[in-house]
Design an enzyme around this catalytic site. Structure first.
Site, PDB file in Angstrom:
ATOM      1  CE1 TYR A 203      76.559  -3.213  62.184  1.00  0.00           C
ATOM      2  CE2 TYR A 203      75.427  -2.173  64.018  1.00  0.00           C
ATOM      3  CZ  TYR A 203      76.273  -2.089  62.938  1.00  0.00           C
ATOM      4  OH  TYR A 203      76.849  -0.882  62.607  1.00  0.00           O
TER       5      TYR A 203
ATOM      6  CG  LEU B 125      87.008   3.398  72.361  1.00  0.00           C
ATOM      7  CD1 LEU B 125      86.680   2.359  73.425  1.00  0.00           C
ATOM      8  CD2 LEU B 125      87.708   4.589  72.982  1.00  0.00           C
TER       9      LEU B 125
ATOM     10  N   GLY C  72      89.399  -0.635  69.676  1.00  0.00           N
ATOM     11  CA  GLY C  72      90.102  -0.999  70.902  1.00  0.00           C
ATOM     12  C   GLY C  72      91.581  -0.668  70.884  1.00  0.00           C
TER      13      GLY C  72
END
Length: 356
Positions: free
Chosen positions: A64, A218, A221
């Site tokens: 990451y 989500l 987004g």
């Protein structure tokens, strides 16, 4: 979720005694190396806010933000290490041009863990995930390597991510039969926009004792209403750098269907006086197999909003509408097994009437 929760409403992780918060703080946003993450100052605010409110479950990975995620997390948690549950992952290639610097095999596993320990500034990892299935490494090599890390005390618990259900169940059975450390967590993409894991992965996790940890609840987004139908015309890029829009497109999250789902999420949010993000996150917590969805906030404002998902309580009508707009075809053999004819053949006509 039928009653409000908070970050201290700790849950057991799979068939372990480890207690974790009902929302996990994802740290793929820690570091601006990819062009869209939080700088160190903002990342520190995210960490402090989550932990100060009782959150104890933090998620990172070896690759990451080019390693900045683990380094920043290690710096932030230095004086709080024992109270936190730190999850990281191995698999992704860590060195260009080296075919053994990535993959699921023992060399990649051991070296990745050693590097993660250094970046995190700790001598043990609470939860280590195999990040992505590589379709080449024998499961016995993986399981024995993971068990060795647990026996050495470098890793306490094991998980697996982004792997076919049949392979995970096979690995869990082998680990149990051979007395090796078993898996306690399954990390998969799960949201109103991605429910295909309900066919096999989620039921398998419940049966085999793995707590489900949803990533991208989500849908990058999309479920927050930030994207419009005009965004569908943008070309996809597989490169995670530059913008999160690239990530959303590369994962095929931005589709007309998902925008329809986002519209319904927005309507429910308006009725509840909540944000779309809170509604979408809270929906994942309705599934009893889910332990702790990962929130990937980039700003303190986003984090504050996401944490409000723990206070959302749906009506039966709202749950039904969200389930209907996001429904998937269960596929074979699930559809066939639910047919009245098949049920009658299995149980007999009298039993079928009684079961109704």
């Amino acid at each position: 979720m039928t009653v409000p929760l908070n970050l201290q409403s700790y849950r057991l992780l799979g068939r372990s005694g480890l207690r974790v918060s009902p929302l996990s703080l994802g740290t793929m946003t820690f570091g601006s190396d990819w062009g869209w993450g939080a700088d160190e100052e903002e990342a520190r605010r995210l960490f402090d806010t989550y932990v100060d409110r009782g959150g104890n479950f933090l998620d990172t990975a070896s690759m990451y933000t080019a390693g900045s995620s683990e380094r920043l997390l290690g710096k932030f948690m230095a004086d709080k290490r024992e109270q936190l549950v730190i999850a990281t992952k191995y698999t992704m290639n860590r060195r260009a041009g080296d075919p053994n610097a990535g993959g699921n095999h023992r060399k990649s596993m051991v070296r990745s863990v050693e590097e993660s320990l250094k970046k995190l500034g700790t001598d043990y990892i609470d939860l280590l995930y195999l990040h992505v299935w590589d379709f080449t490494t024998p499961v016995e090599e993986i399981l024995r390597g993971l068990d060795d890390l647990v026996r050495q005390g470098k890793v306490l618990y094991l998980g697996i991510s982004d792997t076919p259900a049949w392979q995970v169940s096979r690995m869990q059975a082998i680990a149990d039969l051979r007395g090796w450390s078993s898996l306690v967590a399954l990390q998969v993409e799960y949201s109103l926009a991605e429910r295909t894991v309900e066919r096999d992965l989620v039921p398998m996790a419940e049966e085999m004792g793995l707590g489900v940890i949803p990533w991208s609840p989500l849908a990058g987004g999309v479920l927050t209403g930030k994207y419009k139908r005009s965004d569908l015309a943008t070309e996809a890029s597989a490169n995670p750098t530059g913008s999160r829009h690239n990530v959303v497109l590369a994962h095929n999250m931005l589709t007309a269907r998902n925008l329809d789902i986002a519209d319904e999420v927005g309507k429910v949010a308006g009725e509840l006086g909540k944000s779309p993000a809170q509604v979408a996150l809270a929906w994942t917590l309705l599934n009893p197999a889910v332990t702790s969805p990962i929130i990937g906030a980039r700003t303190l404002q986003q984090l504050e909003d996401n944490l409000g998902a723990l206070e959302v309580v749906f009506s039966e009508d709202q749950r039904a509408r969200l389930n209907a707009v996001s429904a998937i075809d269960p596929g074979f053999p699930h559809v066939m097994m639910r047919l009245p004819m098949v049920q009658q053949v299995i149980f007999g006509e009298a039993q079928v009437r009684q079961r109704r």
